[in-house]
Design an enzyme around this catalytic site. Structure first.
Site, short mmCIF file in Angstrom:
data_model
loop_
_atom_site.label_atom_id
_atom_site.label_comp_id
_atom_site.label_asym_id
_atom_site.label_seq_id
_atom_site.Cartn_x
_atom_site.Cartn_y
_atom_site.Cartn_z
N GLY A 29 0.60 -1.24 0.06
CA GLY A 29 -0.05 -0.05 0.05
C GLY A 29 0.79 1.50 -0.08
O GLY A 29 0.33 2.34 0.15
N SER A 30 2.27 1.17 -0.35
CA SER A 30 3.00 2.53 -0.24
C SER A 30 2.45 3.23 -1.32
O SER A 30 2.53 4.65 -1.24
CB SER A 30 4.38 2.07 -0.33
OG SER A 30 4.58 1.33 -1.67
N ARG A 107 -4.68 -8.71 -9.38
CA ARG A 107 -5.45 -9.51 -10.22
C ARG A 107 -5.79 -8.71 -11.53
O ARG A 107 -5.60 -7.74 -11.57
CB ARG A 107 -7.08 -9.53 -9.49
CG ARG A 107 -7.07 -9.68 -7.92
CD ARG A 107 -6.46 -11.08 -7.53
NE ARG A 107 -7.39 -12.10 -8.21
CZ ARG A 107 -7.05 -13.47 -8.20
NH1 ARG A 107 -5.82 -13.60 -7.49
NH2 ARG A 107 -7.62 -14.35 -8.86
N HIS A 125 3.00 0.01 -13.00
CA HIS A 125 3.68 -1.10 -13.08
C HIS A 125 5.33 -0.86 -12.90
O HIS A 125 5.81 0.19 -13.26
CB HIS A 125 3.47 -1.51 -14.50
CG HIS A 125 4.15 -2.87 -14.78
ND1 HIS A 125 3.40 -4.04 -14.48
CD2 HIS A 125 5.16 -2.95 -15.53
CE1 HIS A 125 4.40 -4.88 -15.17
NE2 HIS A 125 5.49 -4.46 -15.46
C1 GRF Z 1 4.42 -1.74 -7.20
O1 GRF Z 1 5.53 -1.82 -7.36
C2 GRF Z 1 3.51 -1.64 -8.31
O2 GRF Z 1 4.42 -1.37 -9.40
C3 GRF Z 1 3.05 -2.91 -8.38
O3 GRF Z 1 3.02 -3.48 -7.45
C4 GRF Z 1 3.66 -2.61 -6.49
C5 GRF Z 1 2.53 -2.17 -5.54
O4 GRF Z 1 3.43 -1.64 -4.31
N1 GRF Z 1 1.91 -3.05 -9.56
P1 GRF Z 1 2.69 -0.96 -2.95
O5 GRF Z 1 1.63 -1.94 -2.68
O6 GRF Z 1 1.90 0.19 -3.25
O7 GRF Z 1 3.56 -0.78 -2.05
#
Ligand code: GRF
Length: 201
Positions: A29-30, A107, A125
């Protein structure tokens, strides 16, 4: 390295702050926190109407509580993809969401969701698309021994990680990088470009 905005994108600036975000997250969730922080500090004129999550142990829940953002759980287990997306669309509509953010949503989404928010669903991504789409993007980049990687914010289309690119940021890949060190470097950029992409919308 700096981030780049796709020059060909037909962006119509909207100075109003009626962006109501529905954020979908499965992981730490960062990125959700980065968007919440950008809004709280006045850098992004928007409101997070709802967090949708599919992992009951997600850390984003703590951020949602901190920022007093409603959070709705949608369990994907045993649910057909289209049915899951129908339920998500319903929640988004209940919270009057007009822009959907896939911030680490692990998903594959279907046209049920995509068609409900035409050109209003973005995904982040961890690679410079079109290189290394799909899962394990960072592992793919390391295996390919690229010297530069990064992250991409793009509009969502039915083919995974294929939609029009809004913003990218590049980072160096260092000789002794692991998945963790490279991901950490990429995430610093993700937290910049996700709010920046939302500003474009
Ligand atoms: C991120 O690196 C994003 O690019 C990928 O999943 C990760 C999610 O990170 N799709 P976070 O949960 O927001 O920390």
């Amino acid at each position: 390295m700096d981030c780049l905005v796709a020059p060909s994108l037909p962006i119509v600036p909207d100075r109003s702050s009626n962006l109501r975000l529905g954020i979908m997250a499965s992981g730490s969730g960062s990125n959700f926190a980065a968007v919440a922080e950008a809004i709280a500090t006045g850098q992004l004129p928007a409101k997070i109407a709802v967090l949708i999550y599919n992992n009951p142990h997600i850390k984003a829940l703590e951020y949602a509580a901190q920022y007093q953002i409603p959070a709705v759980f949608h369990d994907h287990r045993g649910v057909e993809r289209g049915a899951l997306d129908r339920a998500i669309v319903q929640t988004m509509q209940e919270y009057q969401v007009n822009c959907v953010v896939m911030a680490g949503w692990m998903r594959v989404v279907t046209p049920v969701l995509i068609d409900a928010f035409p050109d209003r669903i973005i995904n982040i991504h961890p690679s410079l698309l079109p290189s290394f789409p799909g899962i394990k993007a960072i592992e793919q980049a390391l295996a390919a021994k690229v010297k530069i990687s990064g992250c991409t914010v793009h509009l969502v289309r039915p083919v995974v990680d294929s939609g029009p690119i809004l913003i990218q940021a590049a980072v160096p890949v260092l000789p002794d990088d692991t998945v963790e060190t490279l991901h950490a470097r990429i995430q610093i950029q993700e937290h910049r470009i996700l709010p920046a992409a939302l500003k474009l919308l």
